[in-house]
Design a protein around this motif. Structure first.
Motif, PDB file in Angstrom:
ATOM      1  N   TYR A 110      -5.562   5.164  -8.420  1.00 55.01           N
ATOM      2  CA  TYR A 110      -5.681   5.275  -7.254  1.00 55.01           C
ATOM      3  C   TYR A 110      -6.752   6.065  -6.268  1.00 55.01           C
ATOM      4  CZ  TYR A 110      -3.526   6.083  -2.501  1.00 55.01           C
ATOM      5  OH  TYR A 110      -3.553   6.528  -0.809  1.00 55.01           O
ATOM      6  N   SER A 113      -9.435   3.839  -6.337  1.00 53.21           N
ATOM      7  CA  SER A 113      -9.738   2.658  -5.285  1.00 53.21           C
ATOM      8  C   SER A 113      -9.477   2.932  -4.159  1.00 53.21           C
ATOM      9  CB  SER A 113      -7.676   2.405  -5.679  1.00 53.21           C
ATOM     10  OG  SER A 113      -7.700   1.435  -4.782  1.00 53.21           O
ATOM     11  N   ILE A 114      -9.573   4.170  -3.383  1.00 52.74           N
ATOM     12  CA  ILE A 114      -9.668   4.109  -2.679  1.00 52.74           C
ATOM     13  C   ILE A 114     -11.153   4.442  -2.285  1.00 52.74           C
ATOM     14  CG2 ILE A 114     -10.177   6.790  -0.906  1.00 52.74           C
ATOM     15  CD1 ILE A 114      -6.804   4.737  -0.738  1.00 52.74           C
ATOM     16  N   TYR A 133       0.700  -1.449  -0.271  1.00 54.99           N
ATOM     17  CA  TYR A 133      -0.368  -0.186  -0.115  1.00 54.99           C
ATOM     18  C   TYR A 133       0.802   0.846  -0.220  1.00 54.99           C
ATOM     19  CZ  TYR A 133      -3.824   2.904   0.849  1.00 54.99           C
ATOM     20  OH  TYR A 133      -4.822   3.661   0.759  1.00 54.99           O
ATOM     21  N   PHE A 175       2.070   1.926  -3.834  1.00 55.23           N
ATOM     22  CA  PHE A 175       0.649   2.071  -4.087  1.00 55.23           C
ATOM     23  C   PHE A 175       0.842   3.780  -4.333  1.00 55.23           C
ATOM     24  CE2 PHE A 175      -4.158   1.463  -5.508  1.00 55.23           C
ATOM     25  CZ  PHE A 175      -3.650   1.817  -6.259  1.00 55.23           C
ATOM     26  N   THR A 176       0.773   4.265  -2.836  1.00 49.92           N
ATOM     27  CA  THR A 176       0.868   5.965  -2.622  1.00 49.92           C
ATOM     28  C   THR A 176       1.837   6.339  -3.831  1.00 49.92           C
ATOM     29  OG1 THR A 176      -0.698   4.835  -0.212  1.00 49.92           O
ATOM     30  CG2 THR A 176       0.310   7.449  -0.479  1.00 49.92           C
ATOM     31  N   GLU A 185     -13.190   0.796  -2.106  1.00 52.02           N
ATOM     32  CA  GLU A 185     -12.831   0.290  -1.146  1.00 52.02           C
ATOM     33  C   GLU A 185     -13.695   1.103   0.096  1.00 52.02           C
ATOM     34  OE1 GLU A 185      -8.979  -0.143   1.797  1.00 52.02           O
ATOM     35  OE2 GLU A 185      -9.341  -0.644   0.152  1.00 52.02           O
ATOM     36  N   LYS A 226     -12.872  -4.476  -2.114  1.00 49.46           N
ATOM     37  CA  LYS A 226     -11.473  -3.905  -2.515  1.00 49.46           C
ATOM     38  C   LYS A 226     -10.663  -4.757  -3.214  1.00 49.46           C
ATOM     39  CE  LYS A 226     -11.818  -3.641   3.529  1.00 49.46           C
ATOM     40  NZ  LYS A 226     -13.619  -3.823   3.166  1.00 49.46           N
ATOM     41  N   ARG A 231      -7.523  -4.341  -4.264  1.00 51.11           N
ATOM     42  CA  ARG A 231      -5.896  -3.460  -4.222  1.00 51.11           C
ATOM     43  C   ARG A 231      -4.663  -4.564  -5.137  1.00 51.11           C
ATOM     44  NH1 ARG A 231      -4.438  -0.960   2.028  1.00 51.11           N
ATOM     45  NH2 ARG A 231      -7.129  -0.680   1.543  1.00 51.11           N
ATOM     46  N   ASP A 276      -5.868  -3.179  -8.309  1.00 51.79           N
ATOM     47  CA  ASP A 276      -5.642  -1.755  -8.814  1.00 51.79           C
ATOM     48  C   ASP A 276      -4.217  -1.973  -9.174  1.00 51.79           C
ATOM     49  OD1 ASP A 276      -8.225  -1.575  -8.593  1.00 51.79           O
ATOM     50  OD2 ASP A 276      -8.005  -0.825  -6.316  1.00 51.79           O
TER      51      ASP A 276
END
Length: 233
Positions: A49, A52-53, A8, A11-12, A56, A62, A64, A67
């Motif tokens: 991103y 995705s948020i 994660y 990803f960020t 979720e 979910k 992730r 994604d």
């Protein structure tokens, strides 16, 4: 477990890098970077991103890992396939319709990409997971479809102002309309049969995403489909 904890933040960091590239491109070209396929794929990459948020938190879906894979797939052409050479914005794109039209499609495409990934998961999942995965697929399509319709409507109004016609029968316009029709067929099919034919439901979704790819890529890159949107290559 350790890899999941690292995924994660990675990803960020990817999202932050994509935003930085988007802002740099904007400052470098002097216009919102959504003109050609290079800029469009960078924009889609940072949108992964955000969506995705959204899915979720609000749709309780979910995905992730999926994604992150979608983000890599989307950003790869921007980094290694399409030309990053900046070009001035054509007069036809210097319009208030430009950003909302492209934004609607970018978000809609990512939702449909996620839906197609969920459809593939449905087809390859164990029997006990198929119903859950198919329901996620349906919710993703249901969320992304209005964005495709919105993009089509904004584009039609824009075309009326630029070319004095709401629909110019341009190849890209035709593929966009055909894609919407395919998803309408999916909604009609699923309304009639619900989850009685999970495999067919998924094939409908994958057919719709094939239309997305044709609209986004083939209508721009193929010499067979030269039209009013040729500046988007």
């Amino acid at each position: 477990l350790r890899l999941r904890r690292m995924a994660y933040p990675l990803f960020t960091c990817g999202f932050i890098a994509a935003v930085a590239a988007f802002v740099y491109r904007w400052l470098n070209t002097g216009h919102v970077p959504m003109q050609n396929l290079f800029e469009l794929f960078v924009t889609m990459g940072l949108s992964v991103y955000v969506i995705s948020i959204f899915t979720e938190k609000l749709l309780d879906i979910k995905q992730r890992a999926i994604d992150m894979l979608i983000g890599v797939v989307v950003l790869f052409p921007a980094g290694f396939v399409f030309s990053e050479f900046p070009r001035p914005l054509p007069p036809a794109l210097q319009s208030v319709f430009f950003v909302p039209h492209v934004t609607a499609y970018v978000l809609g495409y990512i939702f449909m990409f996620k839906a197609s990934a969920a459809a593939v998961q449905t087809l390859t999942s164990k029997a006990l997971d198929k119903v859950l995965r198919e329901d996620e697929t349906y919710r993703l399509v249901r969320t992304g479809f209005p964005l495709l319709v919105l993009g089509l409507i904004i584009g039609s109004v824009w075309a009326h102002y630029v070319w004095a016609d709401y629909f110019g029968w341009d190849p890209k316009e035709l593929w966009a309309l055909a894609t919407v029709v395919v998803y309408l067929g999916y909604f009609h099919w699923r309304y009639m049969f619900r989850q009685s034919h999970l495999r067919v439901n998924c094939l409908w979704v994958l057919a719709g995403f094939a239309g997305v790819l044709l609209t986004l890529l083939w209508a721009n890159l193929s010499s067979l489909f030269v039209g009013l949107h040729s500046y988007a290559t």
